[in-house]
Every structure is written in structure tokens, then in C-alpha cells.
Design an enzyme around this catalytic site. Structure first.
Site, PDB file in Angstrom:
ATOM      1  N   TYR A  14      45.805   9.424  36.532  1.00 53.21           N
ATOM      2  CA  TYR A  14      46.010   9.402  35.081  1.00 53.21           C
ATOM      3  C   TYR A  14      46.495   8.034  34.576  1.00 53.21           C
ATOM      4  O   TYR A  14      45.946   7.467  33.643  1.00 53.21           O
ATOM      5  CB  TYR A  14      46.998  10.502  34.698  1.00 53.21           C
ATOM      6  CG  TYR A  14      47.224  10.657  33.220  1.00 53.21           C
ATOM      7  CD1 TYR A  14      46.162  10.725  32.328  1.00 53.21           C
ATOM      8  CD2 TYR A  14      48.514  10.749  32.706  1.00 53.21           C
ATOM      9  CE1 TYR A  14      46.360  10.876  30.964  1.00 53.21           C
ATOM     10  CE2 TYR A  14      48.734  10.908  31.348  1.00 53.21           C
ATOM     11  CZ  TYR A  14      47.653  10.971  30.485  1.00 53.21           C
ATOM     12  OH  TYR A  14      47.875  11.109  29.144  1.00 53.21           O
ATOM     13  N   ARG A  15      47.588   7.532  35.134  1.00 55.04           N
ATOM     14  CA  ARG A  15      48.119   6.181  34.892  1.00 55.04           C
ATOM     15  C   ARG A  15      48.706   5.939  33.496  1.00 55.04           C
ATOM     16  O   ARG A  15      49.032   4.802  33.171  1.00 55.04           O
ATOM     17  CB  ARG A  15      47.042   5.110  35.156  1.00 55.04           C
ATOM     18  CG  ARG A  15      46.473   5.141  36.561  1.00 55.04           C
ATOM     19  CD  ARG A  15      45.774   3.866  36.936  1.00 55.04           C
ATOM     20  NE  ARG A  15      44.607   3.574  36.115  1.00 55.04           N
ATOM     21  CZ  ARG A  15      43.773   2.551  36.337  1.00 55.04           C
ATOM     22  NH1 ARG A  15      44.002   1.745  37.365  1.00 55.04           N
ATOM     23  NH2 ARG A  15      42.727   2.351  35.571  1.00 55.04           N
ATOM     24  N   ASP A  16      48.861   6.972  32.681  1.00 55.62           N
ATOM     25  CA  ASP A  16      49.412   6.711  31.346  1.00 55.62           C
ATOM     26  C   ASP A  16      50.296   7.850  30.852  1.00 55.62           C
ATOM     27  O   ASP A  16      50.277   8.188  29.664  1.00 55.62           O
ATOM     28  CB  ASP A  16      48.276   6.468  30.348  1.00 55.62           C
ATOM     29  CG  ASP A  16      48.744   5.695  29.113  1.00 55.62           C
ATOM     30  OD1 ASP A  16      49.809   5.037  29.194  1.00 55.62           O
ATOM     31  OD2 ASP A  16      48.068   5.739  28.082  1.00 55.62           O
ATOM     32  N   LEU A  17      51.082   8.444  31.750  1.00 55.72           N
ATOM     33  CA  LEU A  17      52.005   9.491  31.331  1.00 55.72           C
ATOM     34  C   LEU A  17      53.157   8.877  30.535  1.00 55.72           C
ATOM     35  O   LEU A  17      53.798   7.941  30.987  1.00 55.72           O
ATOM     36  CB  LEU A  17      52.570  10.231  32.550  1.00 55.72           C
ATOM     37  CG  LEU A  17      53.584  11.335  32.245  1.00 55.72           C
ATOM     38  CD1 LEU A  17      52.922  12.468  31.465  1.00 55.72           C
ATOM     39  CD2 LEU A  17      54.215  11.868  33.529  1.00 55.72           C
ATOM     40  N   ASN A  21      51.759  10.875  24.946  1.00 52.88           N
ATOM     41  CA  ASN A  21      50.523  11.460  25.460  1.00 52.88           C
ATOM     42  C   ASN A  21      50.684  12.907  25.921  1.00 52.88           C
ATOM     43  O   ASN A  21      49.781  13.468  26.541  1.00 52.88           O
ATOM     44  CB  ASN A  21      49.975  10.621  26.615  1.00 52.88           C
ATOM     45  CG  ASN A  21      49.414   9.296  26.137  1.00 52.88           C
ATOM     46  OD1 ASN A  21      49.134   9.122  24.955  1.00 52.88           O
ATOM     47  ND2 ASN A  21      49.248   8.352  27.052  1.00 52.88           N
TER      48      ASN A  21
END
Length: 215
Positions: A14-17, A21
Site C-alpha cells: 500500500y505504502r500510503d497509510l 486515507n
């Protein structure tokens, strides 16, 4: 965490928690959004079980571990305060970055700030790589929560909780004691958003429109 586990099972890092979001649905459960920074890789299922003697009549318990395999991205992506050390240092990264961001996310939910935030982006990145994790003393947070965060925020990704056994290792942590993961979607969330009437949207739209100057 279960959402991250599902993404990893699908071969997605995912890399964007971050709080922005995470969406709260009308039933109180949450969903992730914004997959612009996600990395699609190959995934693999690892059946983990204890060996048993041939004469034993008991079946071995099988635990399915979901981990992306053979992934090593060199991309510098993410929100500064949530970046994992391996991304900052440019060493390459895999799905362990999602467990780091989970640790940052839990820390921010409990303390109202991120643990390595500096006066600017440059100092924030330096803190992520070099500064030790510290907990604010004034906040009343359980020891199990602190232990979970500490294990998720281990700077070495190979030693970080979840890096080898995935979400299965995290689910067994004391902080989540009593949660029936198999029936998680059937559990009533502690907070369910109240319904929003259509007139509320009209009021907001009208306010925005009245504030616009036309030339």
C-alpha cells in the site's frame, strides 16, 4: 491491519497509510482509499504448521501467511512523517513498510502526533533514520499498546513485526487480545457515524458558492 493483510495477499504494497486515507463507512467499519502510491508485486501463500508424528491422530494446525515475495522497490514515495527508514535511506523496500506505517498510524491515533516529526521535512527524515522512539509521558497509554508500536517501529525491516509472518504475528499481540478476527466484519464498531441529511450538503455548497468571487 486486516485491510493491509488483504492487500498483501493480493500482492499489493500500500505504502500510503495515514489518517487522511482511512474512511469510516456508514456501518462504522473502515476502508482504505488513494492507491496512487501502491506497488503491485507477486504474492505467495505460506502454509505454516507444526510437524506431527505419523501415528498421531491429531491434525496439525495450519496457519496461512500472506507475504509478497521477491519485491524490492527503490522508489522514494509516501508522506514524510510516515516514511519507513529503508525508504529514507534508499536501501530499497518491500511490504514491511506497511507495518511501519501502521505503527506510526497507531502512535498518531493515541498521541495526536507522529513520533519522528521535526521542524521541517529534512529533520523529520533524519529523525526517522537515526532518532530512537520515545513516548510522551503525559498521555495515559497501555503498556501493550506501547509494546505493539515499538515492535512495528523497529528500524531494521527484517526485524520488524510482520516482516516475516505478516499480519498473523501482529494479530497474536496482546494489544488485540479478545478480537475474533474471523468474525471481525460482524462485530459492531464502537463508533457509527450519524446519517447526514441532504440539506447539510446544500448548505455547504451554498456557503462555498457565496464565497467565490467572479471576474
Amino acid at each position: 491491519m486486516v485491510a493491509l493483510e488483504y492487500l498483501h495477499m493480493m500482492g499489493i504494497v500500500y505504502r500510503d497509510l495515514k489518517p487522511e486515507n482511512v474512511l469510516v463507512r456508514s456501518d462504522g467499519h473502515i476502508s482504505l482509499t488513494d492507491f496512487d502510491l501502491s506497488l503491485k508485486v507477486a504474492s505467495c501463500l505460506h502454509p505454516s504448521q507444526h510437524k506431527q508424528k505419523k501415528k498421531s491422530t491429531h491434525r496439525a494446525a495450519v496457519e496461512i501467511i500472506t507475504e509478497p515475495m521477491d519485491v524490492r522497490s527503490m522508489s522514494f514515495v509516501g508522506t514524510h512523517e510516515y516514511l519507513a527508514p529503508e525508504i529514507v535511506s534508499g536501501e530499497g523496500h518491500g511490504n514491511a513498510v506497511d507495518w511501519w506505517t501502521l505503527g506510526i498510524f497507531i502512535f498518531e491515533m493515541l498521541y495526536g502526533t507522529t513520533p519522528f516529526k521535526g521542524v521541517d521535512h529534512e529533520l523529520t527524515l533524519a529523525n526517522i533514520v537515526a532518532r530512537a522512539l520515545e513516548f510522551p509521558k503525559e498521555a495515559m497509554v497501555s503498556q501493550s499498546a506501547k509494546d505493539l508500536i515499538t515492535r512495528l517501529l523497529i528500524k531494521d525491516p527484517t526485524m520488524r513485526m510482520g516482516s516475516t509472518m505478516g499480519a498473523a504475528a501482529i494479530k497474536r499481540h496482546e494489544f488485540f487480545h479478545g478480537i475474533n478476527w474471523a468474525l471481525l466484519r460482524c462485530i459492531k464498531p464502537p463508533f457509527i457515524p450519524p446519517p447526514i441529511a441532504c440539506k447539510d450538503f446544500v448548505a455547504v455548497d451554498s456557503a462555498i458558492e457565496s464565497s467565490i468571487e467572479y471576474y
